[in-house]
Design an enzyme around this catalytic site. Structure first.
Site, mmCIF file in Angstrom:
data_model
loop_
_atom_site.group_PDB
_atom_site.id
_atom_site.type_symbol
_atom_site.label_atom_id
_atom_site.label_comp_id
_atom_site.label_asym_id
_atom_site.label_seq_id
_atom_site.Cartn_x
_atom_site.Cartn_y
_atom_site.Cartn_z
ATOM 1 N N SER A 15 0.819 -1.211 0.000
ATOM 2 C CA SER A 15 0.000 0.000 0.000
ATOM 3 C C SER A 15 0.856 1.266 0.000
ATOM 4 O O SER A 15 0.625 2.190 -0.789
ATOM 5 C CB SER A 15 -0.930 -0.016 1.217
ATOM 6 O OG SER A 15 -1.512 1.244 1.431
ATOM 7 N N ASN A 16 1.845 1.317 0.871
ATOM 8 C CA ASN A 16 2.717 2.496 0.889
ATOM 9 C C ASN A 16 3.568 2.563 -0.369
ATOM 10 O O ASN A 16 3.853 3.652 -0.870
ATOM 11 C CB ASN A 16 3.587 2.505 2.150
ATOM 12 C CG ASN A 16 2.899 3.205 3.312
ATOM 13 O OD1 ASN A 16 2.579 4.379 3.222
ATOM 14 N ND2 ASN A 16 2.658 2.466 4.382
ATOM 15 N N ARG A 66 20.180 -13.641 8.912
ATOM 16 C CA ARG A 66 19.848 -12.248 8.602
ATOM 17 C C ARG A 66 20.911 -11.557 7.749
ATOM 18 O O ARG A 66 20.607 -10.972 6.722
ATOM 19 C CB ARG A 66 19.615 -11.450 9.887
ATOM 20 C CG ARG A 66 19.191 -9.999 9.616
ATOM 21 C CD ARG A 66 19.057 -9.207 10.881
ATOM 22 N NE ARG A 66 18.069 -9.810 11.761
ATOM 23 C CZ ARG A 66 17.975 -9.541 13.060
ATOM 24 N NH1 ARG A 66 18.815 -8.705 13.622
ATOM 25 N NH2 ARG A 66 17.047 -10.116 13.800
ATOM 26 N N MET A 91 8.885 -6.954 6.364
ATOM 27 C CA MET A 91 8.733 -7.554 7.689
ATOM 28 C C MET A 91 10.011 -8.262 8.148
ATOM 29 O O MET A 91 9.989 -9.398 8.612
ATOM 30 C CB MET A 91 7.550 -8.534 7.684
ATOM 31 C CG MET A 91 6.257 -7.916 7.194
ATOM 32 S SD MET A 91 5.795 -6.406 8.085
ATOM 33 C CE MET A 91 5.310 -7.113 9.661
ATOM 34 N N ARG A 92 11.116 -7.548 8.018
ATOM 35 C CA ARG A 92 12.385 -8.085 8.499
ATOM 36 C C ARG A 92 13.167 -6.976 9.199
ATOM 37 O O ARG A 92 13.123 -5.829 8.765
ATOM 38 C CB ARG A 92 13.226 -8.634 7.338
ATOM 39 C CG ARG A 92 12.684 -9.892 6.706
ATOM 40 C CD ARG A 92 13.579 -10.368 5.581
ATOM 41 N NE ARG A 92 14.950 -10.615 6.022
ATOM 42 C CZ ARG A 92 15.358 -11.727 6.634
ATOM 43 N NH1 ARG A 92 14.499 -12.693 6.863
ATOM 44 N NH2 ARG A 92 16.620 -11.869 7.004
ATOM 45 N N HIS A 110 6.008 3.573 10.262
ATOM 46 C CA HIS A 110 5.414 2.725 11.304
ATOM 47 C C HIS A 110 4.089 3.341 11.746
ATOM 48 O O HIS A 110 4.001 4.557 11.927
ATOM 49 C CB HIS A 110 6.369 2.626 12.495
ATOM 50 C CG HIS A 110 5.863 1.727 13.575
ATOM 51 N ND1 HIS A 110 5.882 0.348 13.461
ATOM 52 C CD2 HIS A 110 5.295 2.000 14.766
ATOM 53 C CE1 HIS A 110 5.347 -0.173 14.555
ATOM 54 N NE2 HIS A 110 4.989 0.805 15.361
ATOM 55 N N ASP A 142 17.860 2.079 11.880
ATOM 56 C CA ASP A 142 19.103 1.523 12.407
ATOM 57 C C ASP A 142 18.856 0.032 12.649
ATOM 58 O O ASP A 142 17.857 -0.514 12.198
ATOM 59 C CB ASP A 142 19.571 2.273 13.665
ATOM 60 C CG ASP A 142 18.551 2.254 14.790
ATOM 61 O OD1 ASP A 142 17.660 1.370 14.787
ATOM 62 O OD2 ASP A 142 18.649 3.106 15.689
ATOM 63 N N GLU A 143 19.783 -0.629 13.335
ATOM 64 C CA GLU A 143 19.630 -2.082 13.455
ATOM 65 C C GLU A 143 18.680 -2.502 14.567
ATOM 66 O O GLU A 143 18.517 -3.700 14.828
ATOM 67 C CB GLU A 143 20.983 -2.780 13.623
ATOM 68 C CG GLU A 143 21.773 -2.351 14.827
ATOM 69 C CD GLU A 143 22.880 -1.355 14.475
ATOM 70 O OE1 GLU A 143 24.018 -1.575 14.921
ATOM 71 O OE2 GLU A 143 22.591 -0.362 13.780
ATOM 72 N N ASP A 146 12.178 -0.342 14.965
ATOM 73 C CA ASP A 146 11.392 0.907 15.049
ATOM 74 C C ASP A 146 12.072 1.927 15.956
ATOM 75 O O ASP A 146 11.447 2.515 16.838
ATOM 76 C CB ASP A 146 9.975 0.600 15.557
ATOM 77 C CG ASP A 146 9.226 -0.336 14.625
ATOM 78 O OD1 ASP A 146 9.476 -0.291 13.411
ATOM 79 O OD2 ASP A 146 8.392 -1.124 15.105
#
Length: 201
Positions: A15-16, A66, A91-92, A110, A142-143, A146
């Protein structure tokens, strides 16, 4: 200088991404979308990107650690000389390696007024906590989840009869507006970061 190039990362409906694509196509964002990358082969956002004639890449993340996964994504972004990475429902959690490769060049949106309600189901968290105001936040990545410096926020009132779904729909309208505004600001370079503060210059 040339036209600035965006890399979009998504995992779901996109959507975004669609809002960003519409704004770039209309000239409201002075950039082009160089590539849309997903970790989910069934992401609806990939189909929407293909329908717009954009280049898409799917790199399934299942079974990969990762950083190993992130190195594959970074290679795709660097091969296309991407100036700014925009997470649109990706979603990671990004590794430190990824963040180092694109310092202050990764944005995320977010659906809450961070630092309130990080993580998943932020809208449900807001309703369950009885919050009177929620909203959305565009921040540098950043790591940590959020967590990075906040670029722009937009408040959205929580109504007494709101459900997670009704609140999410109102927040989403603001997401589509402020994400493009944040992208334009970052591409312009008219800001500086002091600690956690993003200051327009």
């Amino acid at each position: 200088m040339g036209v600035k190039r965006l890399g979009i990362l998504l995992s779901g409906r996109g959507s975004n991404f669609e809002a960003i694509a519409a704004h770039t196509a209309a000239g409201k964002i002075p950039a082009e979308i160089a590539v849309v990358i997903s970790n989910n082969p069934r992401a609806a956002g990939l189909e929407k990107a293909r329908a717009r004639g954009l280049e898409t890449v799917c790199i399934p993340s299942k079974g990969l650690e990762r950083e190993a996964y992130d190195r594959l994504v970074v290679a795709e972004l660097e091969a296309r000389q991407v100036d700014l990475v925009c997470l649109a429902g990706f979603m990671r959690l990004l590794s430190a390696h990824f963040v180092r490769e694109f310092p202050s060049r990764i944005l995320n949106i977010h659906p809450s007024l961070l630092p309130a309600f990080p993580g998943l189901e932020a809208q449900r968290q807001a309703v369950e906590h009885g919050a009177k105001i929620s909203g959305c936040t565009v921040h540098f990545v950043d790591e940590f989840l959020d967590h990075g410096p906040i670029v722009i926020q937009a408040p959205v009132a929580v109504e007494d009869d709101d459900t997670e779904e009704t609140l999410a729909a109102r927040i989403l309208r603001e997401e589509h507006r402020i994400y493009s505004e944040a992208i334009c600001l970052v591409l312009s370079g008219r800001f500086r970061i002091e600690g956690r503060r993003v200051i327009r210059t």
